[in-house]
Design an enzyme around this catalytic site. Structure first.
Site, PDB file in Angstrom:
ATOM      1  N   GLU A 415       0.806  -1.222   0.000  1.00 41.77           N
ATOM      2  CA  GLU A 415       0.000   0.000   0.000  1.00 41.77           C
ATOM      3  C   GLU A 415       0.838   1.270   0.000  1.00 41.77           C
ATOM      4  OE1 GLU A 415      -0.662  -2.703   1.748  1.00 41.77           O
ATOM      5  OE2 GLU A 415      -2.625  -3.289   0.977  1.00 41.77           O
ATOM      6  N   HIS A 484     -12.043  -5.131   8.326  1.00 44.25           N
ATOM      7  CA  HIS A 484     -12.772  -4.779   7.104  1.00 44.25           C
ATOM      8  C   HIS A 484     -13.910  -3.840   7.468  1.00 44.25           C
ATOM      9  CE1 HIS A 484     -10.947  -8.740   6.253  1.00 44.25           C
ATOM     10  NE2 HIS A 484     -10.794  -8.289   5.030  1.00 44.25           N
TER      11      HIS A 484
END
Ligand code: TPP
Ligand code: MG
Length: 682
Positions: A415, A484
């Site tokens: 990322e 999540h």
């Protein structure tokens, strides 16, 4: 070029510049550049001791690597990303002595940063030198991004990125090496191994050989004596040839030594002996080139004196002019490439646009297709985004098939470099829309977002900007558990230089995506994934833009103002219908854009209703709603008939997996009704 070959300290004793295609004048010029770099460095330290320059980073000892590698590049088309010690790169690349001193004195006309950054943080859009920060290693993914931009354009430019051996311990270095290897980019990593990272010796920093690491990433690594100017030139020349011919990246590890302490703030006697410094001073690259020129009868005494005098005169004038330049005086300017002042206040709900009714995820996919159709320079990348898979939520489906693998491609699971590469590519003229698969996984990229993307306009005095749109699904309510479900907006809304939007309807997805892509600043595009399939609405055909910084009133009312965004805006609108049945008239504001905040709309509404309830699905403490509550209390105190209330989460990690646990924590329309009733009665 073979991988990881070690050249001895005296390897280039018999190397002649003519073999390298260098003319006599060019090698004399090399000497002049190296000598001037050394003299500027000496002068800077003298100015620092006199209290005239606050801070200096020395380059002395590194001149061979810096000047020779730079001269092997083409100043008219290539890119360089020099690090803070690279005065020789900067000078050989065309920065003038006066510009360097303007930086040292932190002047308004300092072309690097207008006095905003420490000296040595090189920057020049005209010369294709991307603004650098002080954060070790962040430049490597930027260089990858620029090299990717070069590759996408089909140019034959080469990108050279520089750093110390200490910087290779950073994840960004490894991520960039991997990425460059996978995509065979025209990129050269030049590592100036001076054996220390501040006080930490190489043995405590680097396991094995640095140069050898390149092989594992699929390209050659070369070790070179960094105090041998012609040797460095030769190795760099070959790396440039490879890059230009499309053969991919090269890593050059150049061994050298810095003569001064790490910076003017460091005391190097605490970690290295004077004998060691003296040993290295005997290998002085500037003295060696002078000796070479004398031995080759290219430098007469008279010529040497002429060069010396010229350097002395240049520096004297440069110091005088730079010191007399004005000091900077605009500390709040150029935070954004485009500053947005929200207003006037939105007073009533917008008419619903016409269009086919779709859900949010369909809207995102369609809007991406449309924005890529409308703008040739939009590029999408991220994990799993390519081809038919099109992301774990299918947001990017079919973009690769329609626009080609240069415009929508998969990246490694890395990322920090996804954002870092987006920065480089955006700086080089593309509009990158990277996807972070889940907001929960954006944290490794925090540094690239906060220390890099957000500061690029400010730190370069407005000369650089990075028009990128970071899309990521965020929020809870889908039983995604702890990793999540997170809400990340408050981290980024806190940061000057970023813009943060949160669409909650299919129409706003399109309107805000177009506005974000057309905006010159980095925009965080946070998608409430709870709404992906839940929220349905018309998707407007044709042109539709929602300006950044303009809220929407979802329900007009007079008794209290409910302020929300994302899934909570959707819930608040549902709650409003229930509240009407209870004879309470709420006004629901969907912020849509958290930064810049549409304060005028909030203010007008709260002045009308005298009550404010803020709903957010993040932890209440220090969440985005905390700032809203503070602003409302501060600026509309006289109009309030009740305390500003918040409905958000207690201090627990968001979200536990079990439905029974999540349901207890996640705000609901019924919960909003209860809170609103209490507040209306207060
Ligand atoms: C991410 C980060 N961590 C720590 C620092 C503090 N710091 C500045 S320079 C430096 C050493 C870097 O050494 P190296 O990469 O070998 O370059 P050199 O200074 O030796 O040329 C450190 C630790 C920083 N600027 N950024
Ligand atoms: Mg070092």
């Amino acid at each position: 070029m073979t991988s990881h070959r070690t050249y001895g300290m005296d390897f280039d004793r018999n190397l002649h510049h003519a073999e390298l295609g260098l003319s006599d004048d060019q090698v004399i010029e090399m000497y002049r550049l190296m000598l001037t770099t050394r003299r500027i460095d000496d002068r800077l330290f003298a100015l620092q001791r006199q209290g005239r320059a606050p801070f200096v980073v020395g380059s002395s000892g590194h001149e061979a690597i810096q000047v020779a590698s730079t001269l092997a590049l083409d100043r008219e088309r290539d890119w360089v990303l020099p690090y803070y010690r690279d005065m020789g790169v900067a000078f050989a690349w065309g920065f003038t002595a006066e510009e360097i001193f303007l930086g040292a004195f932190a002047k308004k006309t300092d072309p690097m940063s207008g006095g905003r950054q420490l000296p040595g943080h090189w920057s020049s859009p005209e010369r294709r030198v991307l603004t650098q920060s002080s954060v070790i290693g962040t430049q490597y993914p930027h260089a990858v991004g620029i090299a990717q931009a070069v590759a996408n354009r089909g140019d034959d430019a080469v990108v050279a990125v520089y750093g110390g051996e200490g910087s290779t311990s950073e994840g960004d270095w490894h991520e960039a090496m991997n990425w460059a290897g996978i995509r065979k980019l025209p990129l050269i990593f030049v590592i100036e191994n001076n054996r220390y990272a501040i006080s930490v010796p190489e043995e405590e920093q680097v396991a094995g050989s640095l140069a050898a690491r390149a092989e594992a990433y699929g390209f050659p690594g070369v070790e070179v004596d960094g105090n041998r100017t012609l040797r460095v030139y030769k190795v760099m020349q070959e790396a440039v040839r490879r890059a230009r011919a499309g053969e991919g990246p090269t890593l050059i590890e150049a061994e050298t030594y810095r003569y001064y302490a790490h910076t003017s703030d460091d005391n190097d006697t605490l970690y290295r002996s004077r004998e060691e410094v003296e040993t290295w001073r005997k290998r002085d690259p500037v003295a060696r080139v002078r000796q070479y020129l004398i031995e080759n009868r290219l430098l007469t005494e008279a010529e040497e004196e002429r060069i010396d005098n010229e350097v002395i005169a240049t520096l004297a004038t440069a110091v005088e002019k730079a010191e007399a330049a004005p000091n900077p005086d605009e500390p709040t300017s150029r935070v954004y490439a485009r500053m947005i002042e929200p207003g006037p206040a939105v007073m009533e709900p917008e008419p619903e646009p016409a269009g086919e009714v779709v859900n949010m995820i369909t809207a995102i996919n369609r809007a991406l297709h449309e924005v890529m159709e409308a703008h040739d320079d939009v590029v999408v990348f991220g994990e799993d985004v390519a081809r038919r898979k099109g992301g774990v939520f299918k947001a990017t489906q079919e973009l690769t098939d329609r626009f080609g693998p240069d415009r929508c491609f998969n990246t490694p699971i890395a990322e920090s470099s996804i954002i870092g590469v987006a920065i480089g590519m955006s700086a080089a003229g593309f509009k990158v829309v990277p996807e972070i698969q889940f907001a929960d996984y954006i944290h490794p990229a925090f540094d690239q977002l906060v220390s890099e993307a957000a500061r690029i306009s400010f730190r370069s005095d407005g000369r650089w900007n990075v028009p990128m749109v970071v899309r990521t699904p965020y929020g809870a309510g889908i039983h995604g558990a702890l990793y999540h479900s997170q809400s990340i907006e408050s981290f980024y809304a806190h940061v000057p230089g970023l813009k943060v939007v949160v669409p909650s309807t299919p129409a706003d997805v399109k309107g805000l995506l177009f506005a974000a892509v057309e905006d010159p600043d980095p925009v965080m595009f946070l998608e409430p994934k709870k709404l992906y399939r839940l929220a349905k609405g018309p998707y407007p055909a044709g042109s539709h833009e929602v300006p950044l910084g303009r809220a929407a009133i979802r329900h007009a009312g007079t008794d209290l103002t409910i302020i929300a965004y994302g899934a909570m805006a959707h819930f608040a609108a549902e709650a409003a219908t229930l509240l009407e049945e209870l004879d309470i008239s709420p006004e629901v504001i969907d912020l849509r854009c958290l930064k810049p905040l549409d304060w005028p709309t909030i203010e007008e509404s709260v002045k009308k209703t005298s009550r404010a309830l803020i709903v957010y699905e993040d932890n209440e403490f220090v969440g985005y709603g905390a700032e809203l509550a503070a602003q409302i209390a501060d600026k509309t105190f006289e109009w309030l008939d009740a305390p500003v209330r918040r409905y958000a989460l207690p201090d627990v990690p968001i979200m536990p997996y079990a439905g029974s646990l999540e349901n207890e924590l996640y705000p609901t329309p019924e919960g909003i009704v209860r809170k609103a009733q209490e507040l209306a009665k207060y």
